[in-house]
Design an enzyme around this catalytic site. Structure first.
Site, short mmCIF file in Angstrom:
data_model
loop_
_atom_site.label_atom_id
_atom_site.label_comp_id
_atom_site.label_asym_id
_atom_site.label_seq_id
_atom_site.Cartn_x
_atom_site.Cartn_y
_atom_site.Cartn_z
N VAL A 1 1.10 -1.46 0.16
CA VAL A 1 0.22 -0.02 0.34
C VAL A 1 1.06 1.05 -0.11
O VAL A 1 1.79 1.56 0.72
CB VAL A 1 -0.81 0.06 0.91
CG1 VAL A 1 -2.21 -0.80 1.13
CG2 VAL A 1 -0.47 0.00 2.54
N CYS A 2 0.21 2.07 -0.29
CA CYS A 2 1.36 3.79 -0.46
C CYS A 2 1.52 3.85 0.63
O CYS A 2 0.81 3.81 1.47
CB CYS A 2 0.01 4.86 -0.73
SG CYS A 2 0.16 6.24 -0.90
N PRO A 3 2.87 4.43 0.89
CA PRO A 3 3.76 4.94 -0.35
C PRO A 3 4.38 3.48 -1.03
O PRO A 3 5.24 3.80 -1.41
CB PRO A 3 4.35 6.59 0.39
CG PRO A 3 4.67 5.86 1.63
CD PRO A 3 3.87 4.69 1.66
#
Length: 191
Positions: free
Chosen positions: A10-12
């Site tokens: 997941v981000c980042p």
């Protein structure tokens, strides 16, 4: 070719993994696999900002982007006046929420009337609700955007609130870019 498997990340994390892979080579290709469209859009935007050509393939649930790093490419030139406005809430200050909402609307409108505009407006957490359909500040953010201000909303935050499809001002970004814009800013304004 360097391969980066960012599936399930997941981000980042996909951005960080890709930037680290790009740092390891002087020139060549980095292939990155992700399993969601937001990560793909973030990688595409990063490639554009860095001046690298790229190709995208979609094979069902997996997205593949191949980034071509060439020696001559240089990162964007830093501006001497790089003011970043950070909006992490629909409200300005603490206290009465009604007053806070009025103050934030006034702050964003005031930005549109300033002679010196921020280079970037970052929206994260509940602040992303300011850039979506139905927001009282949407027209002011669109005005800033037409005047050249970069409007960036956190993709994780938009997803959390279930409003990704309602974004009307600016573009979706990631936590890496949010942190990077603030670190490179000459001034950060947080009402």
């Amino acid at each position: 070719m360097v391969k980066v498997d960012a599936i399930g990340q997941v981000c980042p994390v996909p951005i960080i993994m890709t930037k680290n892979a790009l740092k390891k080579i002087e020139e060549g290709q980095v292939e990155v696999c992700v399993d969601n469209e937001i990560s793909l859009q973030n990688l595409e935007k990063m490639s554009q900002e860095m001046g690298y050509a790229y190709n995208i393939e979609n094979s069902g649930e997996v997205f593949r982007i191949v980034i071509n790093k060439v020696k001559e490419n240089v990162n964007l030139v830093e501006d001497h006046d790089n003011t970043v406005a950070v909006l992490s809430s629909q409200y300005m200050g603490d206290g009465d929420p009604e007053l806070g909402k009025i103050l934030m609307k006034g702050f964003i409108y005031t930005l549109t009337e300033m002679d010196f505009l921020p280079k970037t407006v970052l929206l994260y957490n509940e602040g992303v609700k300011l850039a979506v359909e139905g927001s009282e500040s949407l027209n002011d953010l669109l005005t800033l955007e037409t005047r050249g201000v970069e409007i960036l909303s956190c993709g994780t935050c938009l997803n959390f609130y279930g409003i990704t499809d309602k974004l009307k001002a600016g573009t979706i970004t990631n936590m890496y870019t949010i942190a990077e814009r603030q670190m490179k800013a000459t001034k950060v304004v947080k009402p």
